[in-house]
Write a protein that holds these residues in place. Sequence first.
Motif, PDB file in Angstrom:
ATOM      1  N   ARG A  99      45.696   7.346  74.580  1.00 22.67           N
ATOM      2  CA  ARG A  99      46.397   8.501  75.133  1.00 22.67           C
ATOM      3  C   ARG A  99      47.855   8.142  75.343  1.00 22.67           C
ATOM      4  O   ARG A  99      48.192   7.021  75.742  1.00 22.67           O
ATOM      5  CB  ARG A  99      45.778   8.939  76.462  1.00 22.67           C
ATOM      6  N   THR A 100      48.732   9.085  75.111  1.00 20.87           N
ATOM      7  CA  THR A 100      50.164   8.854  75.301  1.00 20.87           C
ATOM      8  C   THR A 100      50.633   9.293  76.680  1.00 20.87           C
ATOM      9  O   THR A 100      51.798   9.132  77.015  1.00 20.87           O
ATOM     10  CB  THR A 100      50.976   9.604  74.229  1.00 20.87           C
ATOM     11  N   MET A 103      47.822   0.911  87.575  1.00 23.30           N
ATOM     12  CA  MET A 103      47.617  -0.090  86.536  1.00 23.30           C
ATOM     13  C   MET A 103      46.301   0.158  85.787  1.00 23.30           C
ATOM     14  O   MET A 103      46.246   0.095  84.554  1.00 23.30           O
ATOM     15  CB  MET A 103      47.597  -1.485  87.148  1.00 23.30           C
ATOM     16  N   LEU A 104      45.239   0.468  86.523  1.00 18.95           N
ATOM     17  CA  LEU A 104      43.949   0.737  85.892  1.00 18.95           C
ATOM     18  C   LEU A 104      44.001   2.010  85.052  1.00 18.95           C
ATOM     19  O   LEU A 104      43.430   2.066  83.947  1.00 18.95           O
ATOM     20  CB  LEU A 104      42.859   0.854  86.962  1.00 18.95           C
ATOM     21  N   LEU A 105      44.691   3.034  85.545  1.00 20.38           N
ATOM     22  CA  LEU A 105      44.819   4.277  84.783  1.00 20.38           C
ATOM     23  C   LEU A 105      45.616   4.054  83.506  1.00 20.38           C
ATOM     24  O   LEU A 105      45.274   4.612  82.444  1.00 20.38           O
ATOM     25  CB  LEU A 105      45.501   5.346  85.641  1.00 20.38           C
ATOM     26  N   ALA A 106      46.661   3.233  83.576  1.00 22.08           N
ATOM     27  CA  ALA A 106      47.459   2.940  82.384  1.00 22.08           C
ATOM     28  C   ALA A 106      46.638   2.150  81.364  1.00 22.08           C
ATOM     29  O   ALA A 106      46.723   2.389  80.158  1.00 22.08           O
ATOM     30  CB  ALA A 106      48.713   2.158  82.776  1.00 22.08           C
ATOM     31  N   THR A 107      45.836   1.215  81.849  1.00 24.13           N
ATOM     32  CA  THR A 107      44.963   0.438  80.949  1.00 24.13           C
ATOM     33  C   THR A 107      43.945   1.338  80.277  1.00 24.13           C
ATOM     34  O   THR A 107      43.694   1.228  79.071  1.00 24.13           O
ATOM     35  CB  THR A 107      44.244  -0.671  81.747  1.00 24.13           C
ATOM     36  N   LEU A 108      43.350   2.232  81.057  1.00 24.71           N
ATOM     37  CA  LEU A 108      42.374   3.172  80.501  1.00 24.71           C
ATOM     38  C   LEU A 108      43.024   4.078  79.464  1.00 24.71           C
ATOM     39  O   LEU A 108      42.433   4.343  78.393  1.00 24.71           O
ATOM     40  CB  LEU A 108      41.771   4.009  81.634  1.00 24.71           C
ATOM     41  N   ALA A 109      44.234   4.561  79.740  1.00 23.11           N
ATOM     42  CA  ALA A 109      44.941   5.414  78.783  1.00 23.11           C
ATOM     43  C   ALA A 109      45.232   4.658  77.492  1.00 23.11           C
ATOM     44  O   ALA A 109      45.144   5.227  76.396  1.00 23.11           O
ATOM     45  CB  ALA A 109      46.243   5.919  79.404  1.00 23.11           C
ATOM     46  N   PHE A 110      45.563   3.377  77.600  1.00 22.65           N
ATOM     47  CA  PHE A 110      45.840   2.581  76.396  1.00 22.65           C
ATOM     48  C   PHE A 110      44.603   2.460  75.515  1.00 22.65           C
ATOM     49  O   PHE A 110      44.662   2.655  74.295  1.00 22.65           O
ATOM     50  CB  PHE A 110      46.342   1.194  76.798  1.00 22.65           C
ATOM     51  N   LEU A 162      56.361   7.422  83.079  1.00 22.63           N
ATOM     52  CA  LEU A 162      56.535   6.079  82.532  1.00 22.63           C
ATOM     53  C   LEU A 162      57.288   5.175  83.503  1.00 22.63           C
ATOM     54  O   LEU A 162      57.001   3.984  83.590  1.00 22.63           O
ATOM     55  CB  LEU A 162      57.296   6.150  81.200  1.00 22.63           C
ATOM     56  N   ASP A 163      58.240   5.738  84.256  1.00 25.78           N
ATOM     57  CA  ASP A 163      58.998   4.913  85.197  1.00 25.78           C
ATOM     58  C   ASP A 163      58.102   4.330  86.277  1.00 25.78           C
ATOM     59  O   ASP A 163      58.309   3.204  86.742  1.00 25.78           O
ATOM     60  CB  ASP A 163      60.130   5.722  85.821  1.00 25.78           C
ATOM     61  N   GLU A 164      57.058   5.078  86.668  1.00 24.35           N
ATOM     62  CA  GLU A 164      56.118   4.556  87.654  1.00 24.35           C
ATOM     63  C   GLU A 164      55.306   3.404  87.076  1.00 24.35           C
ATOM     64  O   GLU A 164      55.015   2.419  87.759  1.00 24.35           O
ATOM     65  CB  GLU A 164      55.176   5.672  88.129  1.00 24.35           C
ATOM     66  N   VAL A 165      54.920   3.531  85.812  1.00 27.61           N
ATOM     67  CA  VAL A 165      54.161   2.463  85.157  1.00 27.61           C
ATOM     68  C   VAL A 165      55.013   1.203  85.025  1.00 27.61           C
ATOM     69  O   VAL A 165      54.541   0.078  85.243  1.00 27.61           O
ATOM     70  CB  VAL A 165      53.672   2.924  83.767  1.00 27.61           C
ATOM     71  N   LEU A 166      56.283   1.372  84.695  1.00 28.16           N
ATOM     72  CA  LEU A 166      57.182   0.219  84.595  1.00 28.16           C
ATOM     73  C   LEU A 166      57.353  -0.454  85.951  1.00 28.16           C
ATOM     74  O   LEU A 166      57.422  -1.685  86.044  1.00 28.16           O
ATOM     75  CB  LEU A 166      58.547   0.666  84.048  1.00 28.16           C
ATOM     76  N   LYS A 167      57.415   0.349  87.001  1.00 22.71           N
ATOM     77  CA  LYS A 167      57.520  -0.224  88.344  1.00 22.71           C
ATOM     78  C   LYS A 167      56.271  -1.039  88.671  1.00 22.71           C
ATOM     79  O   LYS A 167      56.362  -2.137  89.237  1.00 22.71           O
ATOM     80  CB  LYS A 167      57.702   0.895  89.376  1.00 22.71           C
ATOM     81  N   VAL A 168      55.103  -0.505  88.312  1.00 23.78           N
ATOM     82  CA  VAL A 168      53.843  -1.219  88.544  1.00 23.78           C
ATOM     83  C   VAL A 168      53.843  -2.553  87.813  1.00 23.78           C
ATOM     84  O   VAL A 168      53.452  -3.593  88.372  1.00 23.78           O
ATOM     85  CB  VAL A 168      52.649  -0.347  88.091  1.00 23.78           C
ATOM     86  N   MET A 169      54.274  -2.533  86.555  1.00 26.00           N
ATOM     87  CA  MET A 169      54.317  -3.769  85.774  1.00 26.00           C
ATOM     88  C   MET A 169      55.234  -4.802  86.428  1.00 26.00           C
ATOM     89  O   MET A 169      54.906  -5.995  86.508  1.00 26.00           O
ATOM     90  CB  MET A 169      54.792  -3.474  84.352  1.00 26.00           C
ATOM     91  N   ALA A 170      56.385  -4.347  86.912  1.00 26.25           N
ATOM     92  CA  ALA A 170      57.339  -5.261  87.543  1.00 26.25           C
ATOM     93  C   ALA A 170      56.775  -5.834  88.845  1.00 26.25           C
ATOM     94  O   ALA A 170      56.899  -7.032  89.116  1.00 26.25           O
ATOM     95  CB  ALA A 170      58.655  -4.539  87.800  1.00 26.25           C
ATOM     96  N   LEU A 171      56.148  -4.994  89.645  1.00 30.24           N
ATOM     97  CA  LEU A 171      55.582  -5.451  90.908  1.00 30.24           C
ATOM     98  C   LEU A 171      54.467  -6.465  90.683  1.00 30.24           C
ATOM     99  O   LEU A 171      54.391  -7.486  91.377  1.00 30.24           O
ATOM    100  CB  LEU A 171      55.059  -4.261  91.708  1.00 30.24           C
ATOM    101  N   ILE A 172      53.588  -6.191  89.724  1.00 33.75           N
ATOM    102  CA  ILE A 172      52.490  -7.117  89.436  1.00 33.75           C
ATOM    103  C   ILE A 172      53.024  -8.424  88.868  1.00 33.75           C
ATOM    104  O   ILE A 172      52.552  -9.516  89.224  1.00 33.75           O
ATOM    105  CB  ILE A 172      51.488  -6.465  88.473  1.00 33.75           C
TER     106      ILE A 172
END
Length: 450
Positions: free
Chosen positions: A338-339, A327-334, A350-360
Motif C-alpha cells: 500500500r502507498t 511503526m507497525l502500521l507502516a510495516t503492514l502497509a509495506f 509520510l512526515d509522521e512516519v519519518l519522525k517515527v523512524m528517527a525516534l526509533i
Amino acid sequence: MRRRPQPIVALRRWLGRTPPPAVLAVLYLALIILGGLALKLPFMTRQTISLSDALFTSTSAVTVTGLAVIDTQYALTFWGQLVLATLIQLGGLGLMTFAVLVWSALGLQMGITHHTYLREDLNQTSYSRLTRLVWTIFRVVLMAEIAGAMLLCLSFMPATGLGPGLWHAIFHSVSAFNNAGFSTFSAGLTGYATDPVVNLVIPALFILGGIGYVVVADIHNRRFWHGWTLHTRLMLVGTAALIVIGVGLTAILEWNNPRTLAQFDSAGARLTVAWFQGVTTRTAGFNTTDIGGLHDSTSLLYMALMVIGAGPTSTGGGLKVTTVVVMLLATLAFFRRRTEIWAFGRSIGLDEVLKVMALIAIASVLIFSATFVLIASHEGHFLDISFEVASAFGTTGLSRGYTAELSDFGRFVIMVVMFLGRVGPLTLGFFLATRITPRVRYPEGQVHLG
C-alpha cells in the motif's frame, strides 16, 4: 521610565529566540541540580549521602524514573521525601505543559514555528485552547492525586498509623500519577501485593497519567469513539493491547516461579500480582514482587515494554505507544504494497512516519551505546545491565538489583540515559516538526535494501 536590568533583558531575548524544548531541557537540568543540592542539606537525610547519591536521586525524580541508590524510607527525613515528591510533581508535568506555563508567565510571544509545534503536539487549534488545556491538566492532576491519596489511606493508615499513613498515601498518589515508581517503603509495595485498594488505585493513577493529557481531555470533551481523534483511538487501543500482553505473559511465564507468583498459594493472588506487575512495567516501575527473581524471558518482555513506554504529552517516558503503533502500521502497509498508511478511516502522513523512524533510530543508538559502555566498564550479568538501561530510557524505575552496583561513572551514564529518555525524544520531535522545503530536487536513485 524604569529600565529593566540587562541580565533580564538578555534572558528574555535568549528565551525568545531559542526553541521551547531546548530551553526547557536547560530548565530540567537546573531543576535537577537544585534538587540535588537541596537533598544534601543536613535536615533532608537521616544519614550522610554523597553528592553523587543526591544528584542521581534528583535526576531519577525529575525524569520520573524511580531508580534509587538510597533507601527513601530510612535515608530521607520527611522534608527530604517532600522535596522528592515536589521534584516528581514538577518533572511529571512534562515539557509541553512547562512550555506554555513559562512562556505565558514571562509574557513572551511565541514565534510561528514554536506556536505551531506546541499547538499540533497538544492537538489544539488555537493558542487559547492550548492555554485552557493547561488548566485542564492542572485540574486533572489535582483531582486524581487527591482522590488517589484518600483511597490509599484506607490501606496505609491501618498499617502505619494516622499521620504516617496519610503521608504514605499522598506520596504514593503523587508518585503513581506521575509514573515515577518511588515508594516510601523500603520493600516497595510487596507488603501490599494482594491488597485490593492498592491493586486498583495505583494502576488507575499511573494509567491515567500515562495515556497523556491530550487523550484525557479528548475523552472528556468529545463524543465516545467516533468523536475522538485518531491519536486518542490509537493510544487507547495500543495501551489496551500492551496491558493484555504484559499481564497475560507475566501470568504464563511466572506462574510456577517460586520467587515471584508461585510464592502465593491461591490462583486469585497470583493473578492479582500478575495484573499489577504486568501493567506497571511500561511506565510506573512499582513492584509487588521480586524483580530480580523474574525468569530471563519475563525480564526480556519487560525490557521491551519499558522501551515502548507511555503516551505522548504524558507523565511517562519511552518511545511512546503511538510511535510503535505507527511503526507497525507502516510495516503492514509495506508488506501489503500500500502507498498510504491509514487507521480508523484516517491517513497518517509520510512526515509522521519519518519522525517515527528517527525516534526509533536514535533510541536504538542510545540504548546500545549505554549498554556497551556499562558492560565495558562494569562487572555484571548482561541481562542485569541491559535491563537497567532499558528501565532508565523508559523512565520506568524497575531494576534487577543492579543500581547499587553502579560506579560513579556508571551512575553518570544512567543519569544521561534517564534525562534523554525523558527530554530527548520530544526535543528531537520539535526539530523534526519544523518543515524545511528543499530548494533543489534530485533525480530518484535505486538502493537495494533487505
